[in-house]
Design an enzyme around this catalytic site. Sequence first.
Site, PDB file in Angstrom:
ATOM      1  N   ASP A 145     -17.775 -40.761  12.672  1.00 54.97           N
ATOM      2  CA  ASP A 145     -17.907 -40.992  14.122  1.00 54.97           C
ATOM      3  C   ASP A 145     -16.516 -41.014  14.750  1.00 54.97           C
ATOM      4  O   ASP A 145     -15.594 -41.615  14.193  1.00 54.97           O
ATOM      5  CB  ASP A 145     -18.630 -42.327  14.360  1.00 54.97           C
ATOM      6  CG  ASP A 145     -19.108 -42.455  15.803  1.00 54.97           C
ATOM      7  OD1 ASP A 145     -19.109 -41.439  16.527  1.00 54.97           O
ATOM      8  OD2 ASP A 145     -19.466 -43.573  16.206  1.00 54.97           O
ATOM      9  N   HIS A 217     -27.747 -34.389  19.021  1.00 49.18           N
ATOM     10  CA  HIS A 217     -26.879 -35.337  19.736  1.00 49.18           C
ATOM     11  C   HIS A 217     -25.735 -34.628  20.465  1.00 49.18           C
ATOM     12  O   HIS A 217     -25.494 -34.897  21.652  1.00 49.18           O
ATOM     13  CB  HIS A 217     -26.346 -36.378  18.747  1.00 49.18           C
ATOM     14  CG  HIS A 217     -25.490 -37.422  19.383  1.00 49.18           C
ATOM     15  ND1 HIS A 217     -25.915 -38.181  20.459  1.00 49.18           N
ATOM     16  CD2 HIS A 217     -24.215 -37.835  19.123  1.00 49.18           C
ATOM     17  CE1 HIS A 217     -24.947 -39.020  20.813  1.00 49.18           C
ATOM     18  NE2 HIS A 217     -23.915 -38.818  20.028  1.00 49.18           N
TER      19      HIS A 217
END
Length: 304
Positions: A145, A217
């Site tokens: 991330d 996403h």
Amino acid sequence: MSTPQSTVLPENMSACIVIEADVTAGRLADVAQTCRQLAALLERHRSRQPQAHLGLAVGFAAGIWPQLRRNDAEGAEIKPFRPLGNGLAPATQHDIAIHIQSQSHGANMLLALDVLAAFGDALQVADETHGCRLFEDRGYDGFVDGTENPTDEQRPRYGVIAAPAADAGGSYLMLQKYRHDLKRWAKLDDAAQSHIIGRNKADDEELPGEARLPGTHLARVDLKENGEGLKIIRQSLPYGTASGEHGLLFIAYCARLHNIEQQLLSMFGETDGHTDLLLEHLSTAVSGSYYFVPSEERLADLAG
Ligand code: HEM
């Protein structure tokens, strides 16, 4: 001078504490008074543990900011977080956010204790969440991330309101906790999970554009407007306990609330009807709030 508060720009901090609180009725002037003293408090902690690189920011919600600003043009975009996607994203707006981050959970805790003691009973704490960086910057979902987070000199450009604006040095902050269901996620193999995120799980390589589904996403949040990327600064960290709830404590700063909001609307099906596949297979949003984080100079000189 307009200096951003010290959690906005630093990169790759390893731990954070986020506290959301409401002002006790009639005590806003006490809160403002304490805010004026926070720089000195932070400095005492920093000089004791310089290796921790402690940062502290305080943000104010739309309900109280107009009483604290010196000029109507400061933080003019701030508004209450509203529920999105037919309840998929709840709103849990509070008055104040306190964000502490550093390379040391222990240093964060000692600062948080002193900050809360300084506010005393002028604040009622509604939520406190501790985040920490995991192996290879991966979330509990196993994906790296932060890869496309702006770096170095891009960070002030996207994260901080520029001079000569009245609120230069300020930022908008969005907090949103995502509770993961890792058993559900584990039912998908790495390839299926990678299609949901838009990057390859093992090596973090971005999947080619044609491999993106409408609900991938990256397709939801990698947005452009008039040819310009709607960039934000993510300071998110994984949060939670091993035996209980865990997930992602999403923390984003931006010079414009607009950029954050557009990404959220896109994730929660409010732009083209497609919702983010993360919401179906991995995660549930359990909180949501917006704050204006004024410059250090304004924090030391609040009205009220
Ligand atoms: C369950 C919650 C979430 C998870 C697990 C998650 C995970 C990820 C992962 C693994 C990436 C790819 C690596 C990277 O560039 O960081 C990513 C990218 C990104 N995410 Fe999220 N995210 C979540 C929520 C959000 C939210 C709420 C927003 C904004 C409102 C957001 C905005 C972004 C942006 C802007 C990127 C970079 C897109 C690009 O330019 O490539 N994410 N996210």
